[in-house]
Design a protein around this motif. Structure first.
Motif, PDB file in Angstrom:
ATOM      1  N   LEU A   1       0.748  -1.122   0.144  1.00 41.96           N
ATOM      2  CA  LEU A   1      -0.040  -0.046  -0.001  1.00 41.96           C
ATOM      3  C   LEU A   1       1.039   1.302  -0.057  1.00 41.96           C
ATOM      4  O   LEU A   1       0.606   2.176  -0.732  1.00 41.96           O
ATOM      5  CB  LEU A   1      -0.880  -0.018   1.242  1.00 41.96           C
TER       6      LEU A   1
ATOM      7  N   THR B   1      -0.022  -6.523  15.707  1.00 38.96           N
ATOM      8  CA  THR B   1      -1.543  -6.065  15.197  1.00 38.96           C
ATOM      9  C   THR B   1      -2.380  -6.967  15.624  1.00 38.96           C
ATOM     10  O   THR B   1      -3.358  -6.798  16.248  1.00 38.96           O
ATOM     11  CB  THR B   1      -1.439  -6.274  13.750  1.00 38.96           C
TER      12      THR B   1
ATOM     13  N   GLY C   1      -9.531 -18.676   0.753  1.00 36.70           N
ATOM     14  CA  GLY C   1      -9.979 -18.499  -0.852  1.00 36.70           C
ATOM     15  C   GLY C   1      -9.780 -19.750  -1.464  1.00 36.70           C
ATOM     16  O   GLY C   1     -10.115 -19.665  -2.840  1.00 36.70           O
TER      17      GLY C   1
ATOM     18  N   TYR D   1     -14.568 -19.395   1.203  1.00 33.29           N
ATOM     19  CA  TYR D   1     -15.625 -18.291   1.154  1.00 33.29           C
ATOM     20  C   TYR D   1     -16.120 -18.156  -0.377  1.00 33.29           C
ATOM     21  O   TYR D   1     -17.029 -17.708  -0.586  1.00 33.29           O
ATOM     22  CB  TYR D   1     -15.063 -16.741   1.442  1.00 33.29           C
TER      23      TYR D   1
ATOM     24  N   ILE E   1      -9.278  -3.905  10.505  1.00 30.01           N
ATOM     25  CA  ILE E   1      -7.904  -3.445  10.444  1.00 30.01           C
ATOM     26  C   ILE E   1      -7.626  -3.191   8.931  1.00 30.01           C
ATOM     27  O   ILE E   1      -6.447  -2.792   8.787  1.00 30.01           O
ATOM     28  CB  ILE E   1      -6.834  -4.664  11.061  1.00 30.01           C
TER      29      ILE E   1
ATOM     30  N   LEU F   1      -1.929   0.179  13.370  1.00 31.81           N
ATOM     31  CA  LEU F   1      -0.742   0.129  14.336  1.00 31.81           C
ATOM     32  C   LEU F   1       0.293   1.313  14.046  1.00 31.81           C
ATOM     33  O   LEU F   1       0.757   1.728  14.977  1.00 31.81           O
ATOM     34  CB  LEU F   1       0.011  -1.235  14.079  1.00 31.81           C
TER      35      LEU F   1
ATOM     36  N   HIS G   1       0.079 -16.744  -1.919  1.00 30.65           N
ATOM     37  CA  HIS G   1       0.863 -17.255  -0.978  1.00 30.65           C
ATOM     38  C   HIS G   1       0.149 -17.658   0.496  1.00 30.65           C
ATOM     39  O   HIS G   1      -1.100 -17.359   0.545  1.00 30.65           O
ATOM     40  CB  HIS G   1       1.557 -15.910  -0.155  1.00 30.65           C
TER      41      HIS G   1
HETATM   42  N1  LIG Z   1      -4.661  -2.033  10.988  1.00 27.97           N
HETATM   43  C1  LIG Z   1      -3.385  -2.510  11.106  1.00 27.97           C
HETATM   44  O1  LIG Z   1      -2.662  -2.131  11.964  1.00 27.97           O
HETATM   45  C2  LIG Z   1      -2.692  -3.467  10.092  1.00 27.97           C
HETATM   46  C3  LIG Z   1      -1.377  -4.003  10.426  1.00 27.97           C
HETATM   47  C4  LIG Z   1      -0.976  -5.082   9.417  1.00 27.97           C
HETATM   48  C5  LIG Z   1      -2.006  -5.327   8.503  1.00 27.97           C
HETATM   49  N2  LIG Z   1      -3.140  -4.798   8.328  1.00 27.97           N
HETATM   50  C6  LIG Z   1      -3.843  -5.280   7.170  1.00 27.97           C
HETATM   51  O2  LIG Z   1      -4.084  -6.825   7.329  1.00 27.97           O
HETATM   52  C7  LIG Z   1      -4.274  -7.324   6.175  1.00 27.97           C
HETATM   53  C8  LIG Z   1      -3.366  -8.590   6.137  1.00 27.97           C
HETATM   54  O3  LIG Z   1      -2.056  -8.251   6.176  1.00 27.97           O
HETATM   55  P1  LIG Z   1      -0.996  -9.353   5.710  1.00 27.97           P
HETATM   56  O4  LIG Z   1       0.233  -8.771   5.678  1.00 27.97           O
HETATM   57  O5  LIG Z   1      -1.181 -10.564   6.413  1.00 27.97           O
HETATM   58  O6  LIG Z   1      -1.529  -9.307   4.053  1.00 27.97           O
HETATM   59  P2  LIG Z   1      -1.612 -10.625   3.261  1.00 27.97           P
HETATM   60  O7  LIG Z   1      -0.960 -11.784   3.616  1.00 27.97           O
HETATM   61  O8  LIG Z   1      -1.492 -10.348   1.787  1.00 27.97           O
HETATM   62  O9  LIG Z   1      -3.247 -11.206   3.308  1.00 27.97           O
HETATM   63  C9  LIG Z   1      -4.200 -10.600   2.650  1.00 27.97           C
HETATM   64  C10 LIG Z   1      -5.021 -11.933   2.273  1.00 27.97           C
HETATM   65  O10 LIG Z   1      -6.609 -11.478   2.486  1.00 27.97           O
HETATM   66  C11 LIG Z   1      -7.326 -12.290   1.588  1.00 27.97           C
HETATM   67  N3  LIG Z   1      -8.352 -11.546   1.143  1.00 27.97           N
HETATM   68  C12 LIG Z   1      -9.628 -11.749   1.213  1.00 27.97           C
HETATM   69  N4  LIG Z   1     -10.358 -10.780   0.497  1.00 27.97           N
HETATM   70  C13 LIG Z   1      -9.622 -10.143  -0.115  1.00 27.97           C
HETATM   71  C14 LIG Z   1      -9.426  -9.112  -1.095  1.00 27.97           C
HETATM   72  N5  LIG Z   1     -10.754  -8.621  -1.655  1.00 27.97           N
HETATM   73  N6  LIG Z   1      -8.244  -8.632  -1.737  1.00 27.97           N
HETATM   74  C15 LIG Z   1      -7.170  -9.275  -1.615  1.00 27.97           C
HETATM   75  N7  LIG Z   1      -6.873 -10.160  -0.715  1.00 27.97           N
HETATM   76  C16 LIG Z   1      -8.037 -10.624  -0.086  1.00 27.97           C
HETATM   77  C17 LIG Z   1      -6.248 -13.094   0.729  1.00 27.97           C
HETATM   78  O11 LIG Z   1      -6.470 -14.653   0.838  1.00 27.97           O
HETATM   79  P3  LIG Z   1      -7.706 -15.267   0.110  1.00 27.97           P
HETATM   80  O12 LIG Z   1      -8.580 -14.112  -0.517  1.00 27.97           O
HETATM   81  O13 LIG Z   1      -7.062 -16.176  -1.020  1.00 27.97           O
HETATM   82  O14 LIG Z   1      -8.291 -15.764   1.229  1.00 27.97           O
HETATM   83  C18 LIG Z   1      -4.740 -12.561   1.143  1.00 27.97           C
HETATM   84  O15 LIG Z   1      -4.062 -13.655   1.317  1.00 27.97           O
HETATM   85  C19 LIG Z   1      -3.914  -6.452   4.979  1.00 27.97           C
HETATM   86  O16 LIG Z   1      -5.104  -5.939   4.454  1.00 27.97           O
HETATM   87  C20 LIG Z   1      -3.134  -5.391   5.733  1.00 27.97           C
HETATM   88  O17 LIG Z   1      -3.036  -4.264   5.161  1.00 27.97           O
HETATM   89  C21 LIG Z   1      -3.510  -3.812   9.013  1.00 27.97           C
END
Ligand SMILES: NC(=O)c1ccc[n+]([C@@H]2O[C@H](COP(=O)([O-])OP(=O)(O)OC[C@H]3O[C@@H](n4cnc5c(N)ncnc54)[C@H](OP(=O)(O)O)[C@@H]3O)[C@@H](O)[C@H]2O)c1
Length: 329
Positions: free
Chosen positions: A51, A132, A178, A197, A240, A267, A320
């Motif tokens: 991002l 987180t 997914g 889903y 989040i 965070l 992944h």
């Molecule tokens: N608020 C905070 O402080 C904070 C901190 C860290 C991360 N985050 C957020 O938490 C999320 C997970 O982070 P991560 O680093 O663990 O990322 P990641 O490993 O890339 O996780 C994202 C996962 O979400 C699933 N997903 C479900 N719907 C989706 C869509 N519409 N578009 C894309 N992916 C989708 C995907 O798997 P499937 O669709 O295949 O199931 C994908 O593997 C991210 O969105 C990140 O920005 C927030």
């Protein structure tokens, strides 16, 4: 230890796709009061890095503009007023930025020891997801043993961590992912039921268990009203991220009549003190689970620092399962 003046690092040359990540020579940062300098062995790759690269998640004003929110390695120098660490200690740390580099500075209070028996490669993957998950699921969401917990994106870095910590601490864990392969991994990690889903409705699955006491959601969009339906009375929804967008039409009467709580957090902009408190909790409650083998890092893949763009393509493909790291030295 003699420190070099410059280091290899990856910068975001301009906002855009993975190709804007460029290897550069940059000055080695100098630790300020309360900070440590880490010689980075591995840097974790997280969705927020992608991002930031795209221009949608600006670093806080005092943070390095280089990407990278977590790393592992050895303490290379101490700034003034640092207690508890010495040069040479193996650490993993939450970073305000700058992890895609050979050296990085961070507040000493945001570093944690590498858990006994863990490699530096795995340790690099702990800080961002553990901070987180702990702050949103346990501090903000108040999850307790015996409660029903739903985490979306179960195969993500955040998801694999949340499933394991919540089930180790006695919650009943439900998740979404997914593909059948992703669901299988989530259930091996401790989820009672992983819903593919693309084929089934998570609302039905969770309501059949009495509804969710807590939902951790990173999807948003049409998941928001469906999450509200899936919550039990007095349930809590913690947001989040919004992978499917932040805007939606929602009937708030449900929130009132069923006494629901909708909240969320990011965070990175939180104070150094708030992050230090999360680190204290992790050391007390989560590090013992890791050292006992009850929580582990699910590793997807490793790329050399120079191939950070490939690592970003991988995370944005959603192909992944678990964490992606950059090997820095
Ligand atoms: N608020 C905070 O402080 C904070 C901190 C860290 C991360 N985050 C957020 O938490 C999320 C997970 O982070 P991560 O680093 O663990 O990322 P990641 O490993 O890339 O996780 C994202 C996962 O979400 C699933 N997903 C479900 N719907 C989706 C869509 N519409 N578009 C894309 N992916 C989708 C995907 O798997 P499937 O669709 O295949 O199931 C994908 O593997 C991210 O969105 C990140 O920005 C927030």
């Amino acid at each position: 230890m003699t420190l070099p003046k410059t280091m290899r690092a990856v910068e975001i040359s301009k906002p855009g796709g993975p190709e804007v990540l460029q290897l550069i020579e940059a000055p080695v940062p100098v630790p300020g009061p309360g900070q440590i300098l880490i010689e980075v062995a591995y840097a974790g790759v997280n969705r927020p890095d992608a991002l930031q690269r795209a221009g949608a998640y600006a670093p806080p004003p005092s943070a390095s503009p280089l990407p990278g929110l977590e790393a592992s390695g050895r303490v290379a120098a101490l700034g003034p007023d640092v207690a508890g660490w010495k040069v040479g200690d193996a650490v993993c740390a939450l970073l305000p930025g700058g992890g895609y580099a050979e050296y990085v500075v961070t507040p000493a209070a945001h570093a944690l020891p590498v858990p006994a028996g863990m490699e530096l490669r795995e340790a690099a993957c702990l800080p961002e997801t553990c901070y987180t998950v702990w702050s949103n699921v346990f501090q903000r969401g108040g999850l307790k043993a015996g409660e029903v917990f739903l985490v979306h994106g179960g195969s993500s870095g955040i998801g694999t961590t949340a499933i394991q910590i919540a089930s180790a601490l006695g919650a009943r864990v439900f998740t979404t992912a997914g593909s059948a392969e992703k669901c299988r991994v989530c259930e091996e990690l401790g989820a009672e039921h992983a819903v593919n889903y693309r084929e089934a409705d998570f609302v039905e699955a969770v309501r059949a268990a009495g509804g969710a006491d807590l939902i951790l959601d990173m999807v948003g969009g049409d998941y928001i009203p469906r999450n509200v339906k899936a919550l039990a009375d007095d349930g809590r929804l913690v947001q989040i991220a919004f992978l499917s967008g932040p805007k939606v039409e929602l009937n708030f009467a449900q929130v009132m009549t069923r006494r629901l709580t909708i909240t969320g957090s990011t965070l990175r902009p939180q104070s150094d003190l708030a992050k230090a408190r999360i680190a204290e909790d992790l050391r007390a409650h989560v590090w013992p689970l890791i050292e006992a083998g009850r929580v582990r890092v699910v590793m997807d893949s490793e790329y050399p620092l120079a191939e950070a763009a490939e690592a970003h393509r991988r995370i944005e493909s959603s192909g992944h399962i678990g964490k992606i790291v950059l090997k820095v030295s």
